[in-house]
Design a protein around this motif. Structure first.
Motif, mmCIF file in Angstrom:
data_model
loop_
_atom_site.group_PDB
_atom_site.id
_atom_site.type_symbol
_atom_site.label_atom_id
_atom_site.label_comp_id
_atom_site.label_asym_id
_atom_site.label_seq_id
_atom_site.Cartn_x
_atom_site.Cartn_y
_atom_site.Cartn_z
ATOM 1 N N ARG A 1 0.764 -0.949 0.030
ATOM 2 C CA ARG A 1 -0.493 0.099 -0.561
ATOM 3 C C ARG A 1 1.100 1.188 -0.142
ATOM 4 O O ARG A 1 0.581 2.148 -0.824
ATOM 5 C CB ARG A 1 -1.144 0.294 1.097
ATOM 6 C CG ARG A 1 -1.778 -1.124 0.756
ATOM 7 C CD ARG A 1 -3.053 -1.371 2.258
ATOM 8 N NE ARG A 1 -3.500 -0.087 3.108
ATOM 9 C CZ ARG A 1 -5.226 0.343 2.050
ATOM 10 N NH1 ARG A 1 -5.643 -0.518 2.021
ATOM 11 N NH2 ARG A 1 -4.843 1.289 3.459
ATOM 12 N N ASP B 1 -6.092 5.188 -7.572
ATOM 13 C CA ASP B 1 -5.183 3.463 -7.827
ATOM 14 C C ASP B 1 -4.791 4.167 -9.601
ATOM 15 O O ASP B 1 -4.203 3.950 -10.190
ATOM 16 C CB ASP B 1 -5.003 2.683 -7.462
ATOM 17 C CG ASP B 1 -4.060 1.428 -7.799
ATOM 18 O OD1 ASP B 1 -4.634 0.913 -8.869
ATOM 19 O OD2 ASP B 1 -3.208 1.484 -7.153
ATOM 20 N N LEU B 2 -5.915 4.420 -10.155
ATOM 21 C CA LEU B 2 -6.590 4.157 -11.282
ATOM 22 C C LEU B 2 -6.967 6.028 -11.952
ATOM 23 O O LEU B 2 -7.756 6.548 -12.117
ATOM 24 C CB LEU B 2 -7.687 3.687 -11.930
ATOM 25 C CG LEU B 2 -7.907 2.280 -11.259
ATOM 26 C CD1 LEU B 2 -9.028 1.535 -11.719
ATOM 27 C CD2 LEU B 2 -7.097 1.746 -12.546
ATOM 28 N N ASP C 1 -2.233 -7.624 -4.610
ATOM 29 C CA ASP C 1 -2.579 -8.142 -2.753
ATOM 30 C C ASP C 1 -3.674 -9.098 -3.220
ATOM 31 O O ASP C 1 -4.396 -8.942 -2.764
ATOM 32 C CB ASP C 1 -3.464 -6.696 -2.591
ATOM 33 C CG ASP C 1 -3.287 -7.491 -0.616
ATOM 34 O OD1 ASP C 1 -3.923 -6.117 -0.080
ATOM 35 O OD2 ASP C 1 -2.972 -8.082 -0.466
ATOM 36 N N VAL D 1 2.049 3.369 -10.912
ATOM 37 C CA VAL D 1 1.638 1.641 -10.267
ATOM 38 C C VAL D 1 -0.302 1.485 -10.335
ATOM 39 O O VAL D 1 -0.785 3.207 -9.511
ATOM 40 C CB VAL D 1 2.115 2.463 -8.900
ATOM 41 C CG1 VAL D 1 1.189 0.882 -8.182
ATOM 42 C CG2 VAL D 1 3.464 2.232 -9.379
ATOM 43 N N ASN D 2 0.106 0.382 -10.625
ATOM 44 C CA ASN D 2 -1.726 0.285 -10.380
ATOM 45 C C ASN D 2 -1.389 -1.256 -9.581
ATOM 46 O O ASN D 2 -0.596 -1.608 -9.174
ATOM 47 C CB ASN D 2 -2.181 -0.269 -11.482
ATOM 48 C CG ASN D 2 -2.353 1.122 -12.483
ATOM 49 O OD1 ASN D 2 -1.516 0.939 -13.515
ATOM 50 N ND2 ASN D 2 -3.093 2.154 -11.953
ATOM 51 N N THR D 3 -2.700 -1.334 -9.037
ATOM 52 C CA THR D 3 -3.239 -2.161 -7.930
ATOM 53 C C THR D 3 -4.072 -3.351 -7.957
ATOM 54 O O THR D 3 -5.251 -2.818 -8.578
ATOM 55 C CB THR D 3 -3.119 -1.621 -6.694
ATOM 56 O OG1 THR D 3 -2.266 -0.637 -5.777
ATOM 57 C CG2 THR D 3 -3.531 -2.772 -5.408
ATOM 58 N N ALA E 1 -5.738 -3.317 -13.678
ATOM 59 C CA ALA E 1 -5.060 -2.253 -14.257
ATOM 60 C C ALA E 1 -3.925 -2.312 -14.767
ATOM 61 O O ALA E 1 -3.057 -1.610 -15.332
ATOM 62 C CB ALA E 1 -4.270 -3.583 -12.955
ATOM 63 N N PHE F 1 -6.249 -5.379 -6.324
ATOM 64 C CA PHE F 1 -7.089 -5.767 -5.195
ATOM 65 C C PHE F 1 -7.104 -7.166 -4.471
ATOM 66 O O PHE F 1 -7.661 -7.870 -5.367
ATOM 67 C CB PHE F 1 -8.434 -4.326 -4.435
ATOM 68 C CG PHE F 1 -7.608 -2.980 -4.446
ATOM 69 C CD1 PHE F 1 -8.034 -1.940 -5.542
ATOM 70 C CD2 PHE F 1 -7.900 -2.623 -3.292
ATOM 71 C CE1 PHE F 1 -7.140 -1.018 -5.377
ATOM 72 C CE2 PHE F 1 -7.025 -0.896 -3.174
ATOM 73 C CZ PHE F 1 -7.226 -0.617 -4.849
ATOM 74 N N ALA G 1 2.049 1.941 -3.710
ATOM 75 C CA ALA G 1 0.582 1.860 -4.559
ATOM 76 C C ALA G 1 0.242 3.340 -3.819
ATOM 77 O O ALA G 1 -0.441 4.761 -4.639
ATOM 78 C CB ALA G 1 -0.539 1.066 -4.185
#
Lengths: 388, 320, 285
Positions: free
Chosen positions: A53, C192-193, A162, A83-85, A151, A87, A56
């Motif tokens: 996190r 995040d996007l 994650d 950066v992309n996550t 993402a 989840f 991110a």
């Protein structure tokens, strides 16, 4: 899908995160090379998700620096980082359909022609027919792929995952592990995968950092970590290990000789990780060959221990034995079911042999039970089995 | 009193939660806001309540302590004219008593009617749950007054319900219980209580339903597995677990019922006046502000006592 | 605890079908809850039925208690009754304005409570709860005392003030419930996007809270439109629809009032059923 900008390493430097008195991440330093599939592996509460996190931008570090390539992103907002996550709970937008979910990042970045990239990405993740459905109408596996597509489509310098496979059932999980690996190889992005499942990490990652209580215990490739662990935590967390105490009495020819009870056990020097001479000698259950005592052929140079079978359990691929040694310690043996010896039943006297190269020795200071996890999926001696 | 509650309930059905909790911290604080944001957001609304609820309550208190009359003019001399309270209470304690009795009766009847209904919707309705909820609340979309007037028609002396009750001698029994008059149901205590029960039924059904719906039906199965009969399961498992809903429903029913005067006015007689009627009269007929205020304050205090007992046990987060 | 899937042949009597003993009493006992539920629902709909029925009545005299003659007169000559349509218009106007203001103010408060930590949280919760718990008589009387105390003439303005006041709490409760169920990770995902805070709010948060706001609006409108007691104390000489009905109750209620009641019922029922259908379709497809 072209590979993203290469050469952008992710560097985490002396990063600490404190929540009040609790130290979640303790002075962590890691370099994750561009284009690799990197895993952060550890039990719940070890700080791996918190680290993710912070990369991110969803948490701020208490101290330290985070660099992506040359860009210092430590304090940058999440929407300013490349950066992309993905989840753990997918976090798909329920009021948007799959197409809009996947296109979300592109739209925010002002990309003009989104039709083709979105359709290509849906094809890559095998979601082509579902573009106009809503997330609630999809199965768990499909939702997971939407989260990934959403993402990936932004071609980030670093893709963070994650525990993305946590909600899937076993079979689907295995399938998705291979899928993710395939996509990463094809696309060439840097993947950072957080998981508590050691099998998953070893299957997918090029490099694994094993974390415990906010620190990295050991960093290396799967094989290296598994065969040559440096701490009892790593030895127990990845797979299973048998440990018995001993003292190093001799070192020569690249090998150390350890005195265990009245036996001599050989360990390669490269696998001795101890400051003193008192060690925990470790060997993995599948490396032990089990033979009926009277039959046992002795090959020189092999380590050898005698004992009595107390328990056996047939698991299909292998048979698991619990063997009581002369000094009362119980060792676990996984024997591949290539030949079946009817005499190997509880009560039988047996000899365990293994190659010295398969041994490792760790500092006796360490907790021998560190990292032993109770994993529901793994086979345990408690399962009632058919005596072979 | 109003029917819009179902709209809110019906539109609540969409579940926008994620499948399970992350291992990372999920704080209530929204990312990217300043310290002052909550206060800024709160100000307009809370200010409105402060000026138009709190201040009027104080004004009510002050009004109740006026000396003087409408012709001479009212004045407030510290520490205030408390004799209004003693006069009001000594004159109107029957109405207070009656209000509490009627409201209590109505609450009990509401509970008896609402519980099976809520139980049915929560456990037996399956996919018709939200439709059934709508059906239950739907009657209350009509104006409160119009509905109560309809009861006038239903319970009218020559209506067929009352005729039937007379023929079956049910009215004789009820008259003996002092609930009705001989041969008549309208303009009697029973009519008032019926009206009260009817009008506040959804306020009992909804919290009960919410509480029962949240309950895990497997608990009942477990009870049955452990040899309990249907009635015992209800008594020992379902009822205790539904108590929060029962308490909420009771509060939401009793408190408005105590202060109601519409049912009493439309369906009752001068013998069934409740405290609400008196307060209203004091304003409209006699323009006796101090007494009106004093009576209201006493009512308010009674309600506050009940609420504070509840808050002490459950805390304030449950209220909103 | 498994039930046998195939029955062993019964010893003793031969029967073509297995019949459970008990007969009609058992049938009733098993369905007792459903039966009571149904009776209660019938009880709840009885007045509505009466209202609708008597809207088609041509009353013999002033009072609309006996069904004398079927007629659609009330429906076609709705505004024949003096003052009713004016009062309807006023109620609609007040309803719309009160809804707008209370929804805006209430939504802001709901966001504050649902999303932020701040000091005085307990007191705020209590202050919002009190109007919902206070008997209308007391609220009406206290507002009256207030307006008299500051020498304000009672009329549309005071009615509006009162309505906004008591709608506010209900709006807060409704919207806050929706906000509480909102997953904060959705907003994290949006950021995040590449969505900044403002974009995240308008693209993600607001659309997801909107159903709650709509529900709150409907609730506020119906509370305002239907309010009698508080309005009665604070209206001066203006007449809203409920006040008109109250006055009519003394003089004899014309069937046109029943027409309005029926219309209210059907309109609201339609809105809610439509939303149900929309939701079902959304979940199914």
């Amino acid at each position: 899908m072209s590979p993203s900008q290469s050469g952008a390493d992710l560097r985490i430097i002396d990063v600490t995160k404190r929540f009040g008195d609790f130290v979640a991440v303790d002075d962590l330093t890691l370099t994750i090379p561009a284009g690799s599939f990197f895993a952060l592996l550890g039990p719940s509460g070890c700080g791996k998700t918190t680290t993710l996190r912070m990369v991110a931008g969803l948490e701020e570090p208490t101290a330290g620096t985070i660099l992506i390539g040359e860009q210092d992103v430590t304090w940058a907002k999440p929407y300013k980082r490349p950066v992309n996550t993905v989840f753990q709970s997918y976090a798909l937008f329920p009021h948007l359909d799959i197409y809009e979910n996947v296109a979300f990042g592109l739209r925010r970045r002002g990309v003009k022609d989104i039709k083709k990239p979105v359709e290509d990405m849906l094809a890559l993740t095998e979601l082509s027919g579902l573009a106009r459905r809503k997330p609630q109408q999809l199965s768990g596996g499909q939702q997971q792929r939407v989260a990934l597509a959403r993402a990936l489509i932004n071609q980030p310098s670093v893709l963070l995952l994650d525990e993305p496979l946590g909600a899937l059932d076993l079979k689907l999980r295995r399938q998705m592990q291979l899928e993710l690996k395939r996509i990463q190889t094809e696309v060439g992005l840097t993947f950072v995968h957080v998981t508590h499942d050691q099998e998953e990490a070893m299957t997918m990652a090029d490099t694994i950092a094993v974390m415990n209580a906010g620190r990295v215990e050991q960093l290396g490739g799967p094989t290296d970590l598994y065969e040559n662990p440096r701490t009892t935590f790593v030895a127990n967390f990845l797979g299973q290990s048998n440990f018995f105490d001993g003292t190093i009495v001799e070192r020569s020819g690249g090998y150390a000789t350890v005195s265990v009870q009245n036996q001599r056990v050989g360990v390669p020097e490269s696998r001795v990780h101890s400051t003193g001479d008192n060690v925990h000698v470790g060997v993995r259950p599948e490396k032990l060959r089990i033979q009926f005592l009277d039959d046992a052929s002795l090959s020189d140079g092999e380590n050898r221990l005698e004992g009595t079978i107390t328990y056996s359990s047939f698991i299909g691929v292998s048979t698991q034995y619990l063997v009581d040694t002369a000094w009362g310690q119980e060792l676990t043996v996984f024997a591949q079911n290539t030949t079946r010896d009817e005499r190997l039943v509880p009560g039988a006297r047996v000899v365990l042999t293994w190659a010295p190269d398969h041994t490792f020795a760790l500092d006796a200071d360490q907790d021998i039970a560190a990292g032993v996890e109770i994993d529901e999926d793994a086979a345990t001696p408690d399962t009632v089995g058919v005596a072979s | 009193m109003s029917g819009g509650a179902v709209a809110a309930t019906a539109l609540e059905q969409e579940d926008i939660r994620g499948p399970h909790q992350d291992s990372g911290a999920s704080e209530a604080k929204a990312v990217g806001t300043s310290r002052w944001t909550p206060y800024l957001l709160l100000s307009p609304g809370m200010l409105w309540l402060a000026v138009f609820f709190v201040v009027p309550t104080v004004a009510l208190l002050v009004t109740s302590l006026y000396t003087g009359s409408l012709d001479q003019g009212y004045t407030f001399t510290f520490p205030g004219n408390w004799s209004t309270y003693s006069d009001a209470l000594s004159t109107y304690y029957p109405q207070y008593f009656r209000s509490f009795v009627y409201a209590a009766l109505a609450t009990v009847f509401c509970l008896l009617l609402a519980y099976p209904l809520a139980y049915f919707i929560a456990f037996r309705a399956g996919r018709w749950k939200s439709t059934m909820l709508v059906l239950v609340i739907a009657p209350f979309f009509t104006s409160f007054l119009i509905r109560t007037l309809a009861w006038q028609t239903i319970l009218a002396d020559d209506g067929w319900i009352v005729q039937t009750m007379n023929t079956l001698h049910i009215t004789n029994v009820l008259t003996w219980l002092h609930l009705t008059e001989p041969g008549r149901v309208i303009n009697t205590p029973l009519a008032v209580v019926t009206g009260l029960t009817y009008n506040f039924l959804p306020f009992m059904v909804l919290p009960l339903y919410a509480s029962l719906d949240r309950m895990d039906s497997r608990l009942i199965e477990a009870a049955q597995d452990l040899y309990s009969s249907a009635w015992t399961s209800l008594r020992k498992v379902t009822w205790p677990l539904s108590l929060p809903g029962v308490v909420a429903g009771t509060l939401l029913t009793f408190i408005p019922a105590v202060g109601d005067y519409i049912n009493s006015e439309l369906l009752g007689s001068p013998k069934t006046t409740m405290i609400g009627n008196v307060i209203q009269d004091k304003f409209f007929s006699e323009v006796d502000y101090p007494t009106m205020a004093a009576l209201s304050v006493v009512l308010m205090v009674a309600v506050l006592i009940i609420v504070s007992i509840y808050v002490r046990r459950a805390g304030t987060e449950e209220l909103v | 605890m498994a039930t046998t899937t195939h029955a062993a042949p019964r010893t003793g009597t031969t029967r073509s079908s297995t019949k459970r003993p008990g007969g009609p009493i058992r049938w009733v006992r098993e369905r007792i809850i459903a039966i009571i539920g149904l009776l209660v629902v019938l009880y709840m709909f009885a007045p509505i039925f009466v209202v609708v029925l008597f809207s088609f009545n041509q009353p013999a005299g002033k009072y609309n208690y006996q069904f004398t003659q079927f007629s659609t007169n009330a429906w076609t000559n709705l505004c024949e009754v003096g003052g009713m349509c004016e009062s309807l218009r006023l109620s609609l106007f007040i309803g719309v304005v009160a809804t707008l203001v209370s929804v805006v103010l209430g939504t802001l408060v709901a966001f504050a409570i649902g999303r932020h930590r701040f000091r005085g949280r307990s007191g705020t919760n209590l202050l919002i709860f009190m109007p919902m718990a206070t008997p209308e008589v007391v609220m009406g009387a206290s507002l009256l005392a207030f307006f008299v105390g500051i020498s304000t003439a009672r009329g549309v303005g005071t009615i509006l003030i009162a309505h906004i006041m008591f709608c506010l709490s209900f709006v807060v409760v409704t919207v806050k419930a929706r906000i509480s169920s909102l997953d904060s990770r959705l907003e994290q995902a949006a950021m995040d996007l590449y969505a900044d805070e403002r974009t995240t709010f308008w693209k993600i948060t607001f659309p997801l809270v909107l159903p709650g706001i709509i529900g709150a609006s409907l609730l506020a409108f119906s509370l305002s439109f239907d309010d009698f007691i508080v309005t009665n104390f604070n209206s001066g000489s203006t007449t809203t629809f409920p006040l008109f009905v109250w006055g009519a109750a003394q003089r004899g209620v014309p069937p046109q009032v029943n027409v309005v009641g029926s219309l209210m019922f059907f309109a609201a029922l339609a809105i809610v059923l439509v939303s149900q259908v929309v939701q079902r379709r959304r979940a199914k497809a």
